[in-house]
Design an enzyme around this catalytic site. Structure first.
Site, PDB file in Angstrom:
ATOM      1  N   GLU A 197      41.304  37.088  33.854  1.00 48.98           N
ATOM      2  CA  GLU A 197      42.770  37.423  33.917  1.00 48.98           C
ATOM      3  C   GLU A 197      42.415  37.454  35.394  1.00 48.98           C
ATOM      4  O   GLU A 197      41.422  38.434  36.818  1.00 48.98           O
ATOM      5  CB  GLU A 197      42.394  39.405  33.473  1.00 48.98           C
ATOM      6  CG  GLU A 197      43.180  40.421  34.004  1.00 48.98           C
ATOM      7  CD  GLU A 197      42.963  40.952  33.120  1.00 48.98           C
ATOM      8  OE1 GLU A 197      41.843  41.031  32.243  1.00 48.98           O
ATOM      9  OE2 GLU A 197      43.174  42.029  33.790  1.00 48.98           O
ATOM     10  N   ASP A 241      24.817  37.524  25.703  1.00 45.90           N
ATOM     11  CA  ASP A 241      26.234  37.780  24.095  1.00 45.90           C
ATOM     12  C   ASP A 241      26.337  38.996  25.083  1.00 45.90           C
ATOM     13  O   ASP A 241      26.760  40.140  24.953  1.00 45.90           O
ATOM     14  CB  ASP A 241      25.023  38.457  23.050  1.00 45.90           C
ATOM     15  CG  ASP A 241      26.182  38.122  22.537  1.00 45.90           C
ATOM     16  OD1 ASP A 241      26.792  38.603  21.908  1.00 45.90           O
ATOM     17  OD2 ASP A 241      25.249  37.865  20.827  1.00 45.90           O
ATOM     18  N   HIS A 256      48.520  43.679  40.397  1.00 47.61           N
ATOM     19  CA  HIS A 256      47.978  42.809  39.888  1.00 47.61           C
ATOM     20  C   HIS A 256      49.109  41.487  39.404  1.00 47.61           C
ATOM     21  O   HIS A 256      48.826  40.878  38.824  1.00 47.61           O
ATOM     22  CB  HIS A 256      47.789  43.483  38.247  1.00 47.61           C
ATOM     23  CG  HIS A 256      47.597  43.228  37.667  1.00 47.61           C
ATOM     24  ND1 HIS A 256      46.051  42.677  36.808  1.00 47.61           N
ATOM     25  CD2 HIS A 256      48.582  42.882  36.318  1.00 47.61           C
ATOM     26  CE1 HIS A 256      46.580  42.335  35.271  1.00 47.61           C
ATOM     27  NE2 HIS A 256      47.424  42.344  35.406  1.00 47.61           N
ATOM     28  N   LYS A 287      37.836  49.407  28.897  1.00 48.94           N
ATOM     29  CA  LYS A 287      37.919  48.270  29.115  1.00 48.94           C
ATOM     30  C   LYS A 287      38.343  47.517  29.812  1.00 48.94           C
ATOM     31  O   LYS A 287      38.221  46.643  30.238  1.00 48.94           O
ATOM     32  CB  LYS A 287      39.881  48.015  27.972  1.00 48.94           C
ATOM     33  CG  LYS A 287      39.969  46.385  28.205  1.00 48.94           C
ATOM     34  CD  LYS A 287      40.695  46.258  29.304  1.00 48.94           C
ATOM     35  CE  LYS A 287      40.772  44.486  29.200  1.00 48.94           C
ATOM     36  NZ  LYS A 287      41.876  43.923  30.393  1.00 48.94           N
TER      37      LYS A 287
END
Ligand code: NDP
Length: 429
Positions: free
Chosen positions: A82, A285, A383, A269
């Site tokens: 991203e 992990d 962004h 998030k």
């Protein structure tokens, strides 16, 4: 690396960055060959890692810069697809270092193994028996993993709970053992699973019940890492917003996430945007870290914000993040994936505890990056400008064309694949 403050890194070519990195890091020729290879993970290695391999799936690896954590410099390897995440983390880390850097701490690395027992004639009696044999059971488990004891870890404690005691419960009554195991510098899933599986027959014998599940819990709430930053408002000011406005916007954004699960999910998030790339780059992990982090965000009975933002009496912005952090510097695929080995070298952490602290500091930085943008210009301005390159590539731009198309998309304030395709066609004429 001696410093994580590298002015102009963003504007260098990849080759220039690599040259600088080679000078600043203790990389061997082999490290460089892997890190700079077009295909660092060989199909052979991949085939030994998972099943049914048909290829590999590379991700961009960037460096989160400017991180000063407990007075130590960290250039943080981040593997992510991203755009804007690495830039935002580095931007906030620069602000925080001007304010003295992040302070972090971590608890002992105590993970949890669970054993489920059903069908006991008397669950309370079974619980008492287990607790009366606690020391014997702990010693027994440790004999199943002597190397852990030699390293100063091993099983340390044991708890028992009875679930579904209510006669009206639609679920079976069950006895649950929680074994607390210090896994030293390993994440510990396999270590724990080995230890609880070894203990299961003894538990059946003592309780007269039947053991079903024997596995770690991915909510290790005794294996926590915490990060904190204190930022004077003047460091937060932008051209259009005073530092106080930014600070108050950040606090209001936090209050929104703390009061509303719909917002908390997105807020969190954004935190994981910083955390996952470091977890991935270091060969850990990330599903385990994600699962534990979200469970922690719901520990008060309602899903909320992972971070807390407030101001002190002097008007400074204070940010805090506490998360369970089941990561290791050994074990799993950490020493198998060639790039993860190099990422550890680059990060220069001595222990899993230290790695956990770096990861939460990056999560805190990432959260502030998002909240600062949201509370001021909105997230899209920065962004989308960075996203424009991916849009140009998705529309078929290659080589020098990528810069040209991406710039046109920004100028025309239309960062869409459809628009990019038109521009690519125009460019080719
Ligand atoms: P490993 O099975 O690789 O065990 C860690 C190994 O590291 C041990 O064998 C130990 O060697 C060695 N070691 C060397 N130095 C140290 C040290 N300082 N501290 C601790 N161990 C050391 O990995 P984990 O047990 O950490 O398991 C992690 C893996 O398990 C991950 O790949 C994860 O994806 C996977 N997994 C996750 C599950 C989940 O999250 N629910 C479930 C099952 C698996 P020695 O034997 O000599 O002591």
């Amino acid at each position: 690396m001696q410093t994580s403050r590298i002015p102009g890194f963003y504007n260098m070519t990849v080759d220039e960055r690599r040259e600088l990195l080679s000078k600043m890091s203790a990389f061997s020729e082999e490290d460089k060959a892997y890190l700079y290879a077009e295909k660092p993970l060989s199909t052979d290695t991949a085939d030994n890692m998972i099943e049914n391999v048909v290829g590999t799936f590379p991700l961009p690896l960037g460096l989160g810069l400017n991180f000063l954590i407990n007075d130590k410099e960290y250039a943080v390897p981040m593997a992510i697809e991203e755009p804007s995440v690495v830039a935002s983390a580095s931007h906030i880390a620069k602000i925080v270092r001007e304010a003295g850097g992040f302070t972090t701490e971590a608890t002992e690395r105590v993970m949890i193994g669970q054993i489920q027992v059903v069908g006991c004639q008397d669950f309370h009696k079974a619980k008492e028996v287990i607790l009366s044999e606690k020391d014997t059971l702990i010693n027994y488990m440790n004999t199943a993993y002597p190397s852990l004891i030699k390293r100063g870890g091993g099983a340390e404690d044991l708890d028992v709970r009875i679930l579904n005691e209510d006669a009206n419960s639609k679920f079976s009554q069950m006895l649950i053992l929680h074994v607390y195991i210090n896994t030293c510098d390993a994440m510990g899933a396999n270590i724990i699973n080995t230890m609880v599986e070894a203990l299961a027959p003894n538990v059946e014998e003592l309780t007269g019940g039947k053991v079903y599940l024997r596995i770690l819990s991915n909510y290790p709430d005794r294996c926590l890492a915490r990060a904190r930053c204190i930022i004077p408002p003047d460091l937060l000011a932008t051209e259009e917003f005073t530092g106080e406005m930014v600070r108050d916007g950040v606090i209001h954004a936090y209050e929104f996430a703390a009061s509303d699960p719909y917002r908390a999910v997105t807020h969190n998030k954004g935190i994981m945007n910083g955390i996952d790339p470091v977890v991935i780059a270091t060969g850990n992990d990330w599903r385990a870290v994600e699962a534990g982090a979200h469970a922690h965000a719901a520990r008060n009975g309602r899903y909320g914000s992972m971070t807390e933002w407030s101001k002190d009496d002097e008007g400074n912005l204070i940010g805090e993040l506490e998360l369970p952090m089941s990561v290791g510097t050994v074990g799993g695929s950490i020493r198998v994936h060639p790039v993860s080995k190099i990422a550890h070298k680059l990060l220069n952490v001595d222990s899993a505890q230290e790695l956990a602290q770096v990861i939460v500091a990056v999560g805190l930085a990432q959260n502030l990056g998002a909240l600062k943008a949201l509370a001021t210009d909105g997230i899209q301005k920065g962004h989308m400008a960075l996203h424009s390159r991916s849009v140009a590539i998705a529309a078929g731009a290659t080589g020098e064309m990528i810069d040209v198309i991406s710039q046109r998309l920004i100028e025309e304030k239309e960062i869409r694949v459809g628009k990019a395709k038109e521009l690519v066609e125009e460019y080719k004429k």
